[in-house]
Design a protein around this motif. Structure first.
Motif, mmCIF file in Angstrom:
data_model
loop_
_atom_site.group_PDB
_atom_site.id
_atom_site.type_symbol
_atom_site.label_atom_id
_atom_site.label_comp_id
_atom_site.label_asym_id
_atom_site.label_seq_id
_atom_site.Cartn_x
_atom_site.Cartn_y
_atom_site.Cartn_z
ATOM 1 N N VAL A 168 58.895 21.600 67.057
ATOM 2 C CA VAL A 168 57.474 21.837 66.766
ATOM 3 C C VAL A 168 57.319 22.686 65.507
ATOM 4 C CG1 VAL A 168 55.380 22.970 67.581
ATOM 5 C CG2 VAL A 168 56.711 21.547 69.147
ATOM 6 N N ILE A 169 58.086 23.755 65.405
ATOM 7 C CA ILE A 169 58.001 24.623 64.225
ATOM 8 C C ILE A 169 58.404 23.861 62.972
ATOM 9 C CG2 ILE A 169 58.953 26.692 63.108
ATOM 10 C CD1 ILE A 169 59.325 27.856 65.944
ATOM 11 N N GLY A 170 59.523 23.143 63.044
ATOM 12 C CA GLY A 170 59.990 22.400 61.882
ATOM 13 C C GLY A 170 59.021 21.320 61.457
ATOM 14 N N PHE A 171 58.469 20.595 62.417
ATOM 15 C CA PHE A 171 57.515 19.538 62.089
ATOM 16 C C PHE A 171 56.269 20.111 61.418
ATOM 17 C CE2 PHE A 171 53.702 17.117 63.094
ATOM 18 C CZ PHE A 171 54.025 15.866 62.575
ATOM 19 N N LEU A 172 55.714 21.174 61.970
ATOM 20 C CA LEU A 172 54.509 21.765 61.376
ATOM 21 C C LEU A 172 54.783 22.264 59.959
ATOM 22 C CD1 LEU A 172 52.995 23.754 64.393
ATOM 23 C CD2 LEU A 172 52.460 21.440 63.622
ATOM 24 N N PHE A 173 55.995 22.765 59.740
ATOM 25 C CA PHE A 173 56.353 23.249 58.404
ATOM 26 C C PHE A 173 56.536 22.095 57.423
ATOM 27 C CE2 PHE A 173 59.534 24.440 55.229
ATOM 28 C CZ PHE A 173 58.931 25.561 54.672
ATOM 29 N N THR A 174 57.309 21.080 57.800
ATOM 30 C CA THR A 174 57.573 19.985 56.865
ATOM 31 C C THR A 174 56.341 19.127 56.619
ATOM 32 O OG1 THR A 174 58.426 18.545 58.636
ATOM 33 C CG2 THR A 174 60.023 19.877 57.415
ATOM 34 N N GLU A 175 55.328 19.229 57.504
ATOM 35 C CA GLU A 175 54.069 18.523 57.275
ATOM 36 C C GLU A 175 53.052 19.378 56.529
ATOM 37 O OE1 GLU A 175 53.442 15.330 57.844
ATOM 38 O OE2 GLU A 175 55.529 15.197 58.450
ATOM 39 N N GLY A 176 53.411 20.623 56.187
ATOM 40 C CA GLY A 176 52.509 21.476 55.433
ATOM 41 C C GLY A 176 51.394 22.087 56.249
ATOM 42 N N ILE A 177 51.489 22.009 57.578
ATOM 43 C CA ILE A 177 50.451 22.578 58.446
ATOM 44 C C ILE A 177 50.612 24.093 58.529
ATOM 45 C CG2 ILE A 177 49.535 22.595 60.813
ATOM 46 C CD1 ILE A 177 50.394 19.621 60.951
ATOM 47 N N ILE A 178 51.855 24.574 58.457
ATOM 48 C CA ILE A 178 52.120 26.005 58.341
ATOM 49 C C ILE A 178 53.022 26.223 57.132
ATOM 50 C CG2 ILE A 178 51.868 26.477 60.815
ATOM 51 C CD1 ILE A 178 54.969 26.550 60.962
ATOM 52 N N LYS A 179 52.984 27.427 56.577
ATOM 53 C CA LYS A 179 53.841 27.790 55.449
ATOM 54 C C LYS A 179 55.034 28.622 55.883
ATOM 55 C CE LYS A 179 51.195 25.794 52.440
ATOM 56 N NZ LYS A 179 51.640 24.521 51.823
ATOM 57 N N ASP A 180 54.978 29.151 57.108
ATOM 58 C CA ASP A 180 56.043 30.009 57.617
ATOM 59 C C ASP A 180 55.903 30.089 59.126
ATOM 60 O OD1 ASP A 180 57.137 32.929 58.362
ATOM 61 O OD2 ASP A 180 58.134 32.221 56.548
ATOM 62 N N ALA A 181 57.007 30.351 59.815
ATOM 63 C CA ALA A 181 56.961 30.463 61.276
ATOM 64 C C ALA A 181 56.075 31.605 61.728
ATOM 65 C CB ALA A 181 58.373 30.650 61.826
ATOM 66 N N ASP A 182 55.880 32.627 60.884
ATOM 67 C CA ASP A 182 55.041 33.766 61.246
ATOM 68 C C ASP A 182 53.568 33.390 61.382
ATOM 69 O OD1 ASP A 182 57.253 35.394 61.290
ATOM 70 O OD2 ASP A 182 56.993 36.106 59.227
ATOM 71 N N GLU A 183 53.181 32.209 60.868
ATOM 72 C CA GLU A 183 51.785 31.770 61.006
ATOM 73 C C GLU A 183 51.470 31.296 62.421
ATOM 74 O OE1 GLU A 183 50.313 29.031 58.145
ATOM 75 O OE2 GLU A 183 51.275 30.039 56.450
ATOM 76 N N ILE A 184 52.494 31.115 63.240
ATOM 77 C CA ILE A 184 52.292 30.643 64.612
ATOM 78 C C ILE A 184 52.080 31.844 65.539
ATOM 79 C CG2 ILE A 184 53.360 29.465 66.569
ATOM 80 C CD1 ILE A 184 54.856 27.732 64.567
ATOM 81 N N GLU A 185 50.975 31.836 66.273
ATOM 82 C CA GLU A 185 50.708 32.887 67.257
ATOM 83 C C GLU A 185 51.418 32.608 68.568
ATOM 84 O OE1 GLU A 185 46.564 33.574 67.784
ATOM 85 O OE2 GLU A 185 46.364 34.701 65.891
ATOM 86 N N SER A 186 51.414 31.353 68.992
ATOM 87 C CA SER A 186 52.078 31.016 70.254
ATOM 88 C C SER A 186 52.401 29.534 70.306
ATOM 89 C CB SER A 186 51.191 31.387 71.449
ATOM 90 O OG SER A 186 50.032 30.562 71.488
ATOM 91 N N ILE A 187 53.469 29.204 71.048
ATOM 92 C CA ILE A 187 53.820 27.825 71.378
ATOM 93 C C ILE A 187 54.040 27.758 72.879
ATOM 94 C CG2 ILE A 187 55.474 25.938 71.085
ATOM 95 C CD1 ILE A 187 56.204 27.071 68.381
ATOM 96 N N ARG A 188 53.316 26.871 73.539
ATOM 97 C CA ARG A 188 53.450 26.696 74.979
ATOM 98 C C ARG A 188 53.865 25.262 75.263
ATOM 99 N NH1 ARG A 188 48.881 28.187 79.577
ATOM 100 N NH2 ARG A 188 50.179 27.736 81.417
ATOM 101 N N ILE A 189 55.037 25.097 75.855
ATOM 102 C CA ILE A 189 55.556 23.764 76.143
ATOM 103 C C ILE A 189 55.632 23.569 77.646
ATOM 104 C CG2 ILE A 189 57.510 22.188 75.880
ATOM 105 C CD1 ILE A 189 58.185 23.644 73.275
ATOM 106 N N GLU A 190 54.934 22.566 78.145
ATOM 107 C CA GLU A 190 54.930 22.218 79.566
ATOM 108 C C GLU A 190 55.134 20.722 79.703
ATOM 109 O OE1 GLU A 190 51.283 23.599 81.254
ATOM 110 O OE2 GLU A 190 51.935 25.708 81.316
ATOM 111 N N ASP A 191 56.208 20.340 80.354
ATOM 112 C CA ASP A 191 56.514 18.925 80.564
ATOM 113 C C ASP A 191 56.548 18.188 79.224
ATOM 114 O OD1 ASP A 191 56.695 19.327 83.333
ATOM 115 O OD2 ASP A 191 54.536 19.089 83.547
#
Length: 264
Positions: A51-74
């Motif tokens: 998820v982090i890598g995809f968001l970065f390589t798609e230009g949705i985030i510029k750094d992992a620090d831009e993510i507040e939370s990731i919740r993965i369920e199933d």
């Protein structure tokens, strides 16, 4: 990563019921700030890194620090970021990678590589041999391998049904661990496509290596953006398609000739 599945195995006209190891595949629906970003067909490990890598390589985030939370369920991953999610245009490009995915980046606006990394051919051959020695591939015959290496050796090796997924997992791992990607190179088991090149450019990974083929579009983009592509690394052989000056034991006359051909 795999399950034992009963099947009928045939050999020289003889058929028997036996078990076979089959690689697992699952859908992962990713939402960002409540909006659907993609559904990826993926192997069920390192989902956070993907998820982090995809968001970065798609230009949705510029750094992992831009993510507040990731919740993965199933089969669902929900992401909250510190900045509003960019509006997704309705016209999406369906890429040719394993599993299928969509890109939101304009390929004409990709960055150029900024790196002083150099390698010798023996290091490349040894890295390919080490990274692609996959017991899971031997067991199932249905997995791609992507390895992240730096001048000191192996950093991380990832296996996935899709080589694009595996590369995103590699990038996500590097971002979370504050690894300088400009000093790394990628080893992959499958074809080097324009999408693999695009992701390397976005992450500023200067060299991508495969034991397989590449495509003309991947080479054209790599030549214009400063990325080194090395393909068909097998035994003592390899093909360098772009920016051969990063391979230190190639004579200057040969790398200069390639450089000139890149501008023809």
């Amino acid at each position: 990563m795999y399950r034992e599945i009963e099947c009928i195995k045939g050999d020289s006209g003889s058929f028997e019921l036996e078990g076979h190891s089959v690689i697992e595949e699952m859908p992962l629906a990713v939402t960002v700030n409540g909006r659907h970003a993609l559904t990826a067909m993926i192997s069920p490990d390192m989902l956070r890194e993907f998820v982090i890598g995809f968001l970065f390589t798609e230009g949705i985030i510029k750094d992992a620090d831009e993510i507040e939370s990731i919740r993965i369920e199933d089969t669902n991953a929900g992401v909250l970021t510190k900045s509003p999610f960019k509006i997704l245009v309705s016209k999406k490009t369906v890429l040719s990678g394993c599993g299928g995915s969509m890109s939101y980046l304009d390929i004409g606006k990709l960055p150029e590589i900024n790196s002083d990394l150099t390698l010798d051919s023996e290091t490349i051959r040894n890295s390919v041999k080490e990274a692609l020695d996959s017991q899971l591939h031997v067991l199932t015959g249905g997995i791609h391998v992507v390895g992240l290496y730096d001048p000191n050796g192996k950093v991380c090796v990832v296996e996935d049904i899709g080589r694009h997924n595996a590369l995103d997992k590699i990038v996500g791992y590097a971002l979370e661990n504050k690894i300088d990607l400009s000093r790394t190179y990628i080893i992959c088991s499958g074809r080097i496509s324009s999408e693999m090149v695009r992701k390397c450019l976005t992450a500023n990974i200067p060299v991508v290596v495969s034991r397989g083929a590449t495509t003309t579009l991947a080479i054209d983009i790599a030549r214009s953006r400063g990325l080194t592509i090395v393909g068909f690394v097998r035994s003592k052989k390899m093909n360098i398609y772009s920016w051969g000056k990063r391979i230190t034991d190639i004579p200057d006359t040969v790398t200069d000739a390639l450089q000139e051909s890149e501008y023809d």
